[in-house]
Design a protein around this motif. Structure first.
Motif, PDB file in Angstrom:
ATOM      1  N   SER A  86       0.846  -1.186   0.000  1.00 22.63           N
ATOM      2  CA  SER A  86       0.000   0.000   0.000  1.00 22.63           C
ATOM      3  C   SER A  86       0.887   1.244   0.000  1.00 22.63           C
ATOM      4  O   SER A  86       1.925   1.263   0.661  1.00 22.63           O
ATOM      5  CB  SER A  86      -0.913   0.021   1.224  1.00 22.63           C
ATOM      6  N   SER A 103      -5.117   2.652  -1.645  1.00 26.07           N
ATOM      7  CA  SER A 103      -5.152   1.338  -2.271  1.00 26.07           C
ATOM      8  C   SER A 103      -4.343   0.296  -1.503  1.00 26.07           C
ATOM      9  O   SER A 103      -3.432   0.623  -0.742  1.00 26.07           O
ATOM     10  CB  SER A 103      -4.631   1.429  -3.712  1.00 26.07           C
ATOM     11  N   ILE A 104      -4.738  -0.958  -1.729  1.00 20.27           N
ATOM     12  CA  ILE A 104      -4.038  -2.103  -1.153  1.00 20.27           C
ATOM     13  C   ILE A 104      -3.949  -3.172  -2.231  1.00 20.27           C
ATOM     14  O   ILE A 104      -4.825  -3.281  -3.092  1.00 20.27           O
ATOM     15  CB  ILE A 104      -4.758  -2.665   0.092  1.00 20.27           C
ATOM     16  N   SER A 114      -7.288  -6.564  -4.488  1.00 20.06           N
ATOM     17  CA  SER A 114      -6.957  -5.141  -4.430  1.00 20.06           C
ATOM     18  C   SER A 114      -8.220  -4.364  -4.090  1.00 20.06           C
ATOM     19  O   SER A 114      -9.325  -4.884  -4.163  1.00 20.06           O
ATOM     20  CB  SER A 114      -6.361  -4.661  -5.760  1.00 20.06           C
ATOM     21  N   THR A 116      -9.588  -0.392  -1.898  1.00 17.73           N
ATOM     22  CA  THR A 116      -9.242   0.765  -1.072  1.00 17.73           C
ATOM     23  C   THR A 116      -9.968   0.675   0.270  1.00 17.73           C
ATOM     24  O   THR A 116     -10.914  -0.094   0.414  1.00 17.73           O
ATOM     25  CB  THR A 116      -9.622   2.091  -1.764  1.00 17.73           C
TER      26      THR A 116
END
Length: 146
Positions: A86, A103-104, A114, A116
């Motif tokens: 992130s 985001s991740i 993925s 947020t």
């Protein structure tokens, strides 16, 4: 010890003590190439938090840029089970929790996810992603549409 050396030492000690009393840890400067490991009760790696930059926000809050969080098996093999990436995160070391509004990306052998607005809890090894979630499975689903 000579008298001159004793006199010099007697003058130096109070000055050193006064200097040490005024020494403070600066919280406005970032830690570059930050690393924070955590271990299981048995002494094996549980997780490793890394960032390009970290700032100490409070006793239990570290703000991190460019987070790379490696989640280990917690066993002697020290295998990395999951990788979490992130651009911005907040780590709470006491609770072993990391969160982030941006985001991740979560990567492991079975899937990639993925989104947020996320949260990771190490004790449960649980990732929660609230928005814009996308999951790609790396496993074969036999007879899923039957």
């Amino acid at each position: 010890m000579s008298t001159l050396a004793k006199l010099f030492l007697a003058c130096l000690l109070p000055a050193a003590a006064a200097l040490a009393a005024d020494t403070q840890i600066s919280t406005d400067k970032p830690v570059i190439n930050f690393r924070l490991p955590a271990f299981t009760a048995e002494g094996y790696r549980a997780w490793l938090v890394r960032g390009s930059e970290a700032r100490y926000a409070s006793e239990n809050q570290i703000d991190i840029k460019e987070l790379t969080l490696s989640v280990f098996s917690g066993r002697a093999d020290e295998k990395v089970e999951t990788l979490i990436l992130s651009p911005v995160a907040v780590v709470h070391p006491t609770e072993a929790v990391a969160t982030g509004p941006s985001s991740i990306r979560v990567i492991n052998d079975q899937f990639e996810a993925s989104g947020t607005n996320w949260r990771y809890a190490q004790k449960e090894k649980k990732v929660s992603i609230a928005k814009n979630v996308r999951v790609t499975f790396h496993a074969e689903f036999k007879d899923i549409l039957k």
